[in-house]
Design an enzyme around this catalytic site. Structure first.
Site, PDB file in Angstrom:
ATOM      1  CD  GLU A 224      -2.921  -1.149   2.268  1.00 43.32           C
ATOM      2  OE1 GLU A 224      -4.119  -0.832   2.183  1.00 43.32           O
ATOM      3  OE2 GLU A 224      -2.411  -1.580   3.302  1.00 43.32           O
TER       4      GLU A 224
ATOM      5  CB  CYS B 142       0.674   5.961  10.822  1.00 44.60           C
ATOM      6  SG  CYS B 142       0.065   7.033  12.083  1.00 44.60           S
TER       7      CYS B 142
END
Ligand code: SAH
Length: 354
Positions: free
Chosen positions: A94, A336
């Site tokens: 990703e 994150c």
């Protein structure tokens, strides 16, 4: 190296020139090939201004990674774009493009999976599958820019993986992306985030790269840090801070401490005081991150916003430069620690161990 072949995009322009020279090619060929690479060619066969014999010779030794979009999500809240890229060997990683007032920033993955085992992080759940090569990291930047149409000016190595666990490929990637004939992105526009593999700090400092080193500290004391970050075990916070100080002295670059706030785990007043002491010693900037939810880690909860603010005030009172990170792409799980290869499994992209 995949199937005994090297990613042609992992070569610096001067290395490419040397390879072609050794193949008996005239000097102008290097420029031709490099143009194809930077314009996103998917194979050597496409390089129509090269003789067929040269294309075949390159095909014998090199491959070109040209990641395919397996999934693209765009945040309705803030325009953050998250890609799931399918790699040549069936693995997937990703990449997230974030839009800030100062320009666009891309958050790239450095490994397929991760073996660091941080308790709060989704990327490590399936363990490490393999390292990305330098060209694959470059392709994350190049293809994200090309596909999104958003000019990339900043890079953070904060996606899946531990950059210092893939040291040589990451350094090569930094040289590639910084190269004046390539994307030419300045080192000062690049941040590298690490869980603290201190045995690599001196080696990184020796290179004297002008990037920003972000250290994922997350706890100022050994008891807590070793509990949530296995990388701390057998190393320890005081050694980490020593290494941070040495890094700062050698490079003159201020370190940033990342600190994900976890309710009842790392958010006490005593921990704020100890964190302030560490930050002061190395002149670090502290970045407080509200913990992002990870389904499998639901036993860890974020510190409520009012207590994040009081923690921040305690640090400020000690003269520490501190910010609370704004979370982007919340509606598409782009924050994150939420990037994970399981997304690839769901798509049936295959994530076999090699
Ligand atoms: N392996 C590197 C870089 C990848 S993680 C590192 O450890 O720094 C990027 C950042 O996200 C790190 O600071 C990491 O600790 C943090 N992170 C991981 N999971 C998180 C979560 N659930 N909430 C908030 N931050 C998280």
């Amino acid at each position: 190296m995949q199937d005994g072949k090297i990613n042609l995009r992992s070569l610096l322009p001067e290395e490419l020139a040397a390879e072609l020279k050794a193949m008996g090619q005239p000097a102008y060929r290097a420029k031709q090939v490099f143009d194809w690479l930077t314009h996103g060619a998917g194979s050597c066969g496409e390089m129509s201004n090269l003789p067929k014999s040269l294309r075949a010779a390159l095909d014998d030794r090199f491959f070109l990674g040209s990641p395919k979009v397996l999934r693209k999500q765009v945040s309705a809240e803030d325009g953050t774009v998250k890609y799931l890229w399918g790699l040549r060997d069936g693995n997937a990683v990703e990449t997230v493009v974030m839009r800030y007032h100062y320009g666009n920033s891309v958050c790239i993955s450095t490994q397929v999976g991760c073996r660091q085992g941080c308790a709060f992080c989704a990327s490590t759940i399936g363990g490490l599958v393999r390292n990305l090569d330098a060209g694959e990291m470059l392709e994350e930047v190049m293809f994200s820019e090309k596909e999104s149409g958003l000019k990339i000016g900043h890079i953070v190595l904060m996606g899946i993986g531990e950059p210092l666990d893939n040291f040589d490929n990451v350094v090569k990637f930094l040289q590639l992306v910084n190269h004046p004939e390539g994307m030419n992105i300045g080192m000062r526009h690049i941040s590298l985030s690490t869980c603290g593999l201190i045995e690599k700090f001196d080696k990184l400092a020796e290179l004297n790269l002008q990037l920003t080193l972000s250290v994922s500290l997350h706890a100022p004391d050994d008891e807590t840090r070793s509990k949530i970050m296995p990388a701390n075990r057998g190393r320890g916070v005081s050694e980490l801070i020593d290494k941070c100080e040495a890094y700062f002295k050698k490079t003159g670059r201020r370190i940033s401490f990342e600190y994900a706030m976890i309710d009842g785990v790392n958010d006490s007043e005593q921990q704020a005081a100890l964190l302030a002491k560490h930050a002061k010693r190395v002149s670090a900037h502290v970045n407080l991150i509200p913990l992002n939810h990870v389904d499998e880690r639901a036993f860890l909860q974020p510190t409520p916003p009012d207590r994040i603010q009081s923690f921040k005030k305690l640090l400020e009172r000690e003269g520490i430069n501190v910010t609370v990170r704004r979370s982007l792409g919340g509606d598409i799980d782009a924050s994150c620690g939420q990037l994970r290869k399981k997304a690839a499994d769901a798509l049936g992209a295959g994530t076999e161990k090699r």
